[in-house]
Design an enzyme around this catalytic site. Structure first.
Site, short mmCIF file in Angstrom:
data_model
loop_
_atom_site.label_atom_id
_atom_site.label_comp_id
_atom_site.label_asym_id
_atom_site.label_seq_id
_atom_site.Cartn_x
_atom_site.Cartn_y
_atom_site.Cartn_z
N CYS A 78 0.76 -1.29 -0.06
CA CYS A 78 0.18 -0.17 -0.09
C CYS A 78 0.84 1.31 -0.13
CB CYS A 78 -0.81 -0.13 1.31
SG CYS A 78 -2.43 1.01 0.94
N HIS A 171 -3.36 -5.13 1.54
CA HIS A 171 -2.58 -5.54 3.15
C HIS A 171 -2.84 -7.00 3.50
CE1 HIS A 171 -2.31 -1.44 4.50
NE2 HIS A 171 -3.22 -1.12 3.65
N GLU A 173 -0.78 -8.31 5.55
CA GLU A 173 -0.53 -8.44 7.04
C GLU A 173 -1.88 -8.28 7.99
OE1 GLU A 173 -0.21 -6.03 5.09
OE2 GLU A 173 -0.70 -4.03 6.15
N1 GLN Z 1 -3.66 6.40 1.14
C1 GLN Z 1 -2.31 6.23 1.69
C2 GLN Z 1 -1.26 6.90 0.82
O1 GLN Z 1 -1.51 7.52 0.15
C3 GLN Z 1 -1.98 4.46 1.60
C4 GLN Z 1 -3.03 3.99 2.67
C5 GLN Z 1 -2.55 2.56 2.94
O2 GLN Z 1 -1.49 2.51 3.08
N2 GLN Z 1 -3.41 1.73 3.51
O3 GLN Z 1 -0.23 6.91 1.42
#
Ligand code: GLN
Length: 191
Positions: A78, A171, A173
């Site tokens: 992410c 994610h 995890e």
């Molecule tokens: N929206 C977040 C970003 O742009 C990422 C979200 C996440 O890591 N769950 O950094």
């Protein structure tokens, strides 16, 4: 085997918990010298603008980019994926540029920030993979040496691998399915 988890911000504790279940020590990484004796590094989800600033302040940008360039295993989930990318659609944050992918942050809109989706990931075997997306980024450009591990549809890849480097929009995890972590441990074990 010891795997580092960047512990500046975000859900690093959840990654460490999964590693522990797999019998691997997850080391919290906050200083450049802590990168030396680890087999691989996970950059967790969180907020990429904050993560980017903290990586600058803690002098971690260059050593992490070097680690990736040396062929050691690095996985971004992410916000971590945003940090690994070559370019994003905005000016902030400044990614590390180590993976040949282009990424759009918060690509699924504000109202539907989070969702779950079942994916086919052949690299993980025949069982479907249930992925959790939280204000997730989308991969909008895939470079030549980059393999797509899974996609929401043919135009929307959400997990990619470039040799020793891996990135997932979602994610792993936060689930009880540890196959992505096991897959990463295989990459880390090759170093
Ligand atoms: N929206 C977040 C970003 O742009 C990422 C979200 C996440 O890591 N769950 O950094």
């Amino acid at each position: 085997m010891e795997v580092g988890v960047l512990a500046l911000q975000g859900d690093f504790a959840e990654h460490i918990a999964v590693l522990k279940r797999l019998g691997v020590t997850g080391r919290e990484i906050r200083l450049p010298e802590q990168l030396e004796n680890i087999n691989g590094l996970i950059i967790p989800g969180g907020e990429s603008t904050t993560l980017s600033r903290l990586m600058t302040i803690y002098n971690l940008r260059e050593p992490v980019a070097e680690m990736a360039a040396q062929g050691r295993a690095v996985w971004g989930t992410c916000a971590g994926m945003i940090m690994l990318s070559r370019e994003i659609t905005e000016n902030d944050p400044v990614p590390l540029g180590v993976m040949d992918i282009g990424v759009q942050r918060n690509a699924f809109g504000r109202q539907v920030d989070s969702f779950e989706h079942t994916l086919d990931v052949s690299a993980l075997g025949p069982d479907p993979y249930h992925a959790i997306f939280i204000r997730a980024p989308l991969i909008i450009r895939v470079g030549e040496g980059v393999d797509v591990l899974c996609a929401l549809d043919p135009d929307r890849p959400v997990a990619v691998q470039q040799g020793n480097l891996m990135a997932t929009s979602f994610h792993p995890e936060l689930t009880n399915d540890y196959r992505f972590h096991s897959y990463f441990l295989e990459l880390a074990g090759r170093n």
